[in-house]
Design a protein around this motif. Sequence first.
Motif, PDB file in Angstrom:
ATOM      1  N   GLU A  67       1.180   4.301  -3.053  1.00  0.00           N
ATOM      2  CA  GLU A  67       1.114   5.749  -2.849  1.00  0.00           C
ATOM      3  C   GLU A  67       2.415   6.425  -3.276  1.00  0.00           C
ATOM      4  OE1 GLU A  67      -1.482   7.233  -2.287  1.00  0.00           O
ATOM      5  OE2 GLU A  67      -2.817   6.138  -0.952  1.00  0.00           O
ATOM      6  N   GLY A  73     -10.297   5.462  -5.188  1.00  0.00           N
ATOM      7  CA  GLY A  73      -8.848   5.480  -5.351  1.00  0.00           C
ATOM      8  C   GLY A  73      -8.417   6.072  -6.683  1.00  0.00           C
ATOM      9  N   ARG A  74      -7.133   5.918  -6.993  1.00  0.00           N
ATOM     10  CA  ARG A  74      -6.571   6.441  -8.237  1.00  0.00           C
ATOM     11  C   ARG A  74      -7.216   5.742  -9.427  1.00  0.00           C
ATOM     12  NH1 ARG A  74      -1.913   5.838  -6.774  1.00  0.00           N
ATOM     13  NH2 ARG A  74      -1.564   7.939  -5.985  1.00  0.00           N
ATOM     14  N   LEU A 134      -6.979   1.533  -3.165  1.00  0.00           N
ATOM     15  CA  LEU A 134      -6.063   2.626  -3.503  1.00  0.00           C
ATOM     16  C   LEU A 134      -5.944   2.821  -5.005  1.00  0.00           C
ATOM     17  CD1 LEU A 134      -3.221   1.803  -0.942  1.00  0.00           C
ATOM     18  CD2 LEU A 134      -5.047   3.507  -0.719  1.00  0.00           C
ATOM     19  N   CYS A 135      -6.048   1.737  -5.747  1.00  0.00           N
ATOM     20  CA  CYS A 135      -5.984   1.787  -7.204  1.00  0.00           C
ATOM     21  C   CYS A 135      -6.589   0.494  -7.730  1.00  0.00           C
ATOM     22  CB  CYS A 135      -4.541   1.957  -7.689  1.00  0.00           C
ATOM     23  SG  CYS A 135      -3.478   0.531  -7.380  1.00  0.00           S
ATOM     24  N   ARG A 180      -8.177  -2.451  -0.075  1.00  0.00           N
ATOM     25  CA  ARG A 180      -7.682  -1.128   0.319  1.00  0.00           C
ATOM     26  C   ARG A 180      -8.237  -0.036  -0.596  1.00  0.00           C
ATOM     27  NH1 ARG A 180      -3.043  -0.827   3.835  1.00  0.00           N
ATOM     28  NH2 ARG A 180      -3.240  -2.639   5.208  1.00  0.00           N
ATOM     29  N   ALA A 188       0.833  -1.210   0.000  1.00  0.00           N
ATOM     30  CA  ALA A 188       0.000   0.000   0.000  1.00  0.00           C
ATOM     31  C   ALA A 188       0.865   1.258   0.000  1.00  0.00           C
ATOM     32  CB  ALA A 188      -0.930  -0.008   1.215  1.00  0.00           C
TER      33      ALA A 188
END
Length: 286
Positions: free
Chosen positions: A94, A269-270, A128-129, A126, A90
């Motif tokens: 980032e 996320g992204r 995030l992406c 998560r 993770a």
Amino acid sequence: MKTFLVPTDFTDSSLRALDYAFDLAKEVDARVVVCHIHDKALVPGFSSAMDKAHKEEAQQEVNRFIGKAKNTGAEIETVIRGGNVVDEIAKAIEEFGVSLVVMATAGGKGFKERFFGTRTEAIAKRGLCSVLVLPENGPIKPIEHIVYAADFENGDQVTVLQLMQLKELFSATLTFLHVKSKNQPDLIDDEYVKQELIKQFPQADIQFVEIANDDVVEGISRFVQEANTSLLSFTMLNRIFLEQMTHNSVSAKLLRNLNLPMLALPENGRLLDLQRNANSERRMDR
């Protein structure tokens, strides 16, 4: 520059993921970050000297691992770290601005397969992406038919924008599949959502399929098998606890049980960035 992340444990399945990431990176002009995390918690009394020695050994192993892959000319970076595997991945997402993680999972029932599969699931959760999950043993066919498991409740406009990149990149068909279940009542009229998507994306050429099955996972699984699906996609939610648990439990079961490539899209996320490289003229065929 677009950045893909490939976590590796040096297995054949993670090499398969790296090969796929290299192919995709050439298509869209992306760099590939190869990441190996050694879990200190699994080694009692892990010292700083041991950490240094392990990193040096792991770097050599990573270099050998990359040497086995069929690199198509992508820019490569490596990350060697110690700590909790999911947390460190993770952090790398980032740090490097990763828009896509490409990793393998296993459908077996042994400890190693369950452990690695659980980590894959945890990274996807998560949000995030995007996370592209490749099966350990199943065939990875050319992406010709993409199925998105939709509930028509969760920001499908952003989803369409990302899926259209995939559709264009692979010249694939795109189907939005909605499984109606008594256990998941509709809060928004499905027909209204479909018409809004058609209005906003008139050139998208999306097929909409609705089936009834109180077991959502079974309904999705049966459809993708019968429809000869080459990629299944879904969204990992980051909303109120109950809604998140219900929706993401379906996604987790799909990750554990289906033996085909799956793309987990983040809700917040992204965004996925797979715009084709202007200099690339070939399609990915595997």
